[in-house]
Design an enzyme around this catalytic site. Structure first.
Site, PDB file in Angstrom:
ATOM      1  N   PHE A 135       0.864  -1.190   0.000  1.00 60.59           N
ATOM      2  CA  PHE A 135       0.000   0.000   0.000  1.00 60.59           C
ATOM      3  C   PHE A 135       0.891   1.227   0.000  1.00 60.59           C
ATOM      4  O   PHE A 135       1.744   1.381   0.876  1.00 60.59           O
ATOM      5  CB  PHE A 135      -0.931   0.021   1.212  1.00 60.59           C
ATOM      6  CG  PHE A 135      -1.960   1.116   1.094  1.00 60.59           C
ATOM      7  CD1 PHE A 135      -3.103   0.938   0.322  1.00 60.59           C
ATOM      8  CD2 PHE A 135      -1.767   2.350   1.702  1.00 60.59           C
ATOM      9  CE1 PHE A 135      -4.042   1.955   0.170  1.00 60.59           C
ATOM     10  CE2 PHE A 135      -2.696   3.373   1.554  1.00 60.59           C
ATOM     11  CZ  PHE A 135      -3.840   3.181   0.789  1.00 60.59           C
ATOM     12  N   ASP A 220       9.306   2.435   1.680  1.00 63.11           N
ATOM     13  CA  ASP A 220       8.127   3.192   2.102  1.00 63.11           C
ATOM     14  C   ASP A 220       7.938   2.933   3.597  1.00 63.11           C
ATOM     15  O   ASP A 220       7.422   1.895   4.002  1.00 63.11           O
ATOM     16  CB  ASP A 220       6.903   2.739   1.304  1.00 63.11           C
ATOM     17  CG  ASP A 220       5.628   3.452   1.763  1.00 63.11           C
ATOM     18  OD1 ASP A 220       5.633   4.065   2.848  1.00 63.11           O
ATOM     19  OD2 ASP A 220       4.612   3.370   1.044  1.00 63.11           O
ATOM     20  N   LYS A 249       2.519   9.536   8.596  1.00 63.27           N
ATOM     21  CA  LYS A 249       1.875   9.020   9.799  1.00 63.27           C
ATOM     22  C   LYS A 249       2.515   9.460  11.125  1.00 63.27           C
ATOM     23  O   LYS A 249       2.269  10.557  11.598  1.00 63.27           O
ATOM     24  CB  LYS A 249       1.798   7.503   9.702  1.00 63.27           C
ATOM     25  CG  LYS A 249       0.824   7.034   8.610  1.00 63.27           C
ATOM     26  CD  LYS A 249       0.583   5.563   8.680  1.00 63.27           C
ATOM     27  CE  LYS A 249      -0.305   5.030   7.569  1.00 63.27           C
ATOM     28  NZ  LYS A 249      -1.725   5.217   7.799  1.00 63.27           N
TER      29      LYS A 249
HETATM   30  C1  LIG Z   1       2.988   2.150   3.782  1.00 59.59           C
HETATM   31  C2  LIG Z   1       2.067   3.266   3.425  1.00 59.59           C
HETATM   32  N1  LIG Z   1       2.403   4.096   2.443  1.00 59.59           N
HETATM   33  C3  LIG Z   1       1.627   5.131   2.087  1.00 59.59           C
HETATM   34  C4  LIG Z   1       0.426   5.360   2.722  1.00 59.59           C
HETATM   35  C5  LIG Z   1      -0.435   6.512   2.303  1.00 59.59           C
HETATM   36  O1  LIG Z   1      -0.335   7.543   3.238  1.00 59.59           O
HETATM   37  P1  LIG Z   1      -1.416   8.716   3.239  1.00 59.59           P
HETATM   38  O2  LIG Z   1      -2.736   8.107   3.574  1.00 59.59           O
HETATM   39  O3  LIG Z   1      -0.900   9.678   4.280  1.00 59.59           O
HETATM   40  O4  LIG Z   1      -1.407   9.317   1.879  1.00 59.59           O
HETATM   41  C6  LIG Z   1       0.019   4.507   3.761  1.00 59.59           C
HETATM   42  C7  LIG Z   1      -1.271   4.711   4.435  1.00 59.59           C
HETATM   43  O5  LIG Z   1      -1.813   3.840   5.084  1.00 59.59           O
HETATM   44  C8  LIG Z   1       0.849   3.429   4.114  1.00 59.59           C
HETATM   45  O6  LIG Z   1       0.518   2.573   5.087  1.00 59.59           O
END
Ligand SMILES: Cc1ncc(COP(=O)(O)O)c(C=O)c1O
Length: 394
Positions: A135, A220, A249
């Protein structure tokens, strides 16, 4: 009393499913709904409230910065932004940082950076290898990188140049690599995909493959960063160094901020390549700076490892008592209790009823991501609620 769920169904563009609870106040690990009912929040935003709800350090930083300077554009210099960049730089392997408003935007920046790097430094290579069940966010390139086709397919045509392979499979990576590959984008522990932890040999092997083939390794760490898995950044406990890392986050513990961090060797952005009106403004950076300093000064890394092991052991222990529980996976305070049946949604509702907020990250997995400051007594109380739910639904 206003029925907020009714208001939502009337005026809000529903893009996801909500838990049936209206939260109006929070303090530490606890939150209260509009009826005054108290909950333990082990969902945390998800995995956002690194210091819990309304931590005094966060509130103080918000109040102080709100009275000083809320926003300036990136067309001028900003002290909190540069202070935060310095702290992140000196506590990681990265040299250059740029801030965004979210995880998805940080990943968009990483994708752009990797493609510019490939164009300039690797004979025009622009393909990115990403993982099934990953994700990376909901913007168009991030959702294309995300390894869940139902999130991206309704929005076709999607940007090209993304290839998906199974996570934790070095042979799949080797087979998918071509001279056109500029980067691999991967979460150290897959969060939304089910809290999937790779084999300890995986990331060192990925690193070697990337080195041998001149490929950028983008970690990520939007979910795993900021002590969520123990160390400040998950890569620090997993035997590898990424070339690029993204954060969001837990960095702001509730204020919206993201970041892309890169080593000098691939920090190829030059003026005009990228930008953001709000990204890294003084308000969010002052808060994220206070959060990051608090984590480092109070050694939250050790605390997370201790509390996380305890919670993981206790959850796995439920397996000995209830065949419904098959185990617990994860790292630090990013955990998932796994089930023998697809009834994680029912467990979540039962927990909610009894004052614990968790979520079903998979049909057979319940995720727990409490604040890194969670107290032992709160962990024990949450475990009691989970055990009651498991006992009831067994
Ligand atoms: C690993 C990861 N990357 C990116 C995101 C996306 O972040 P945002 O919702 O702040 O755009 C998330 C959100 O859950 C995530 O868990």
């Amino acid at each position: 009393m206003t029925n907020w769920m009714e208001v939502e169904s009337r005026v809000f563009m529903a893009t996801g499913r909500r838990m049936p609870v209206v939260l109006v106040r929070g303090e530490g690990t606890r939150a209260w709904d509009d009826n005054g009912k108290e909950y333990l929040d082990f969902f945390g935003g998800p995995a956002v409230h690194s210091l819990g709800h309304c931590h005094p350090v966060v509130v103080e930083a918000i109040e102080k910065q709100a009275r000083t300077l809320i926003h300036v554009s990136n067309a001028v210099y900003s002290v909190p932004q540069l202070q935060l960049a310095e702290v992140l730089e000196s506590n990681s392997v990265f040299d250059k940082i740029y801030f965004s408003n979210s995880g998805a935007e940080a990943n968009e920046a990483a994708i752009k950076l990797a493609r510019k790097w490939g164009r300039e430094r690797k004979s025009g290579a622009t393909d990115i290898i990403a993982m099934n069940d990953s994700f990376h966010g909901r913007t168009i390139a991030a959702v294309t990188a995300t390894g869940t086709p139902r999130y991206s397919e309704p929005f076709a045509p999607l940007p090209g140049g993304f290839v998906h392979i199974p996570f934790d499979d070095i042979e799949a990576l080797q087979q998918a690599t071509t001279p056109q590959t500029c980067a691999i984008m991967v979460e150290p522990v897959q969060g939304e995909g089910g809290v999937n932890v790779p084999n300890p040999s995986y990331f060192p092997a990925v690193r070697k493959w990337c080195d041998d083939n001149n490929i950028l390794l983008i970690a990520d760490e939007v979910q795993t960063g900021m002590c969520r898995t123990g160390p400040l950044f998950a890569y620090q406990g997993m035997g590898f160094e990424p070339d690029v890392m993204t954060l969001a986050k837990g960095l702001g513990s509730g204020v919206p901020i993201g970041a892309i961090l890169a080593k000098d060797s691939c920090a190829v952005f030059t003026p005009g390549d990228h930008g953001s009106t709000y990204g890294g403004n003084p308000f969010v950076c002052a808060v994220a700076l206070a959060v990051t300093n608090y984590m480092i000064e109070n050694d939250l890394a050790s605390r997370v490892e201790k509390v996380g092991s305890y919670l993981q052991e206790k959850l796995a222990g439920l397996g000995g008592k209830y065949p419904l529980v098959t185990g617990c996976r994860g790292k630090g305070l990013l955990l998932a209790m796994t089930l023998s049946q697809d009834i994680a949604d029912k467990i979540v509702l039962e927990c909610l009823e009894n004052g614990l907020i968790v979520n079903n990250v998979r049909p057979n997995a319940v995720r727990l991501a409490p604040p890194l400051t969670v107290e032992n007594a709160e962990v024990d109380k949450a475990l009691g609620i989970i055990e009651s739910a498991v006992a009831k639904l067994s």
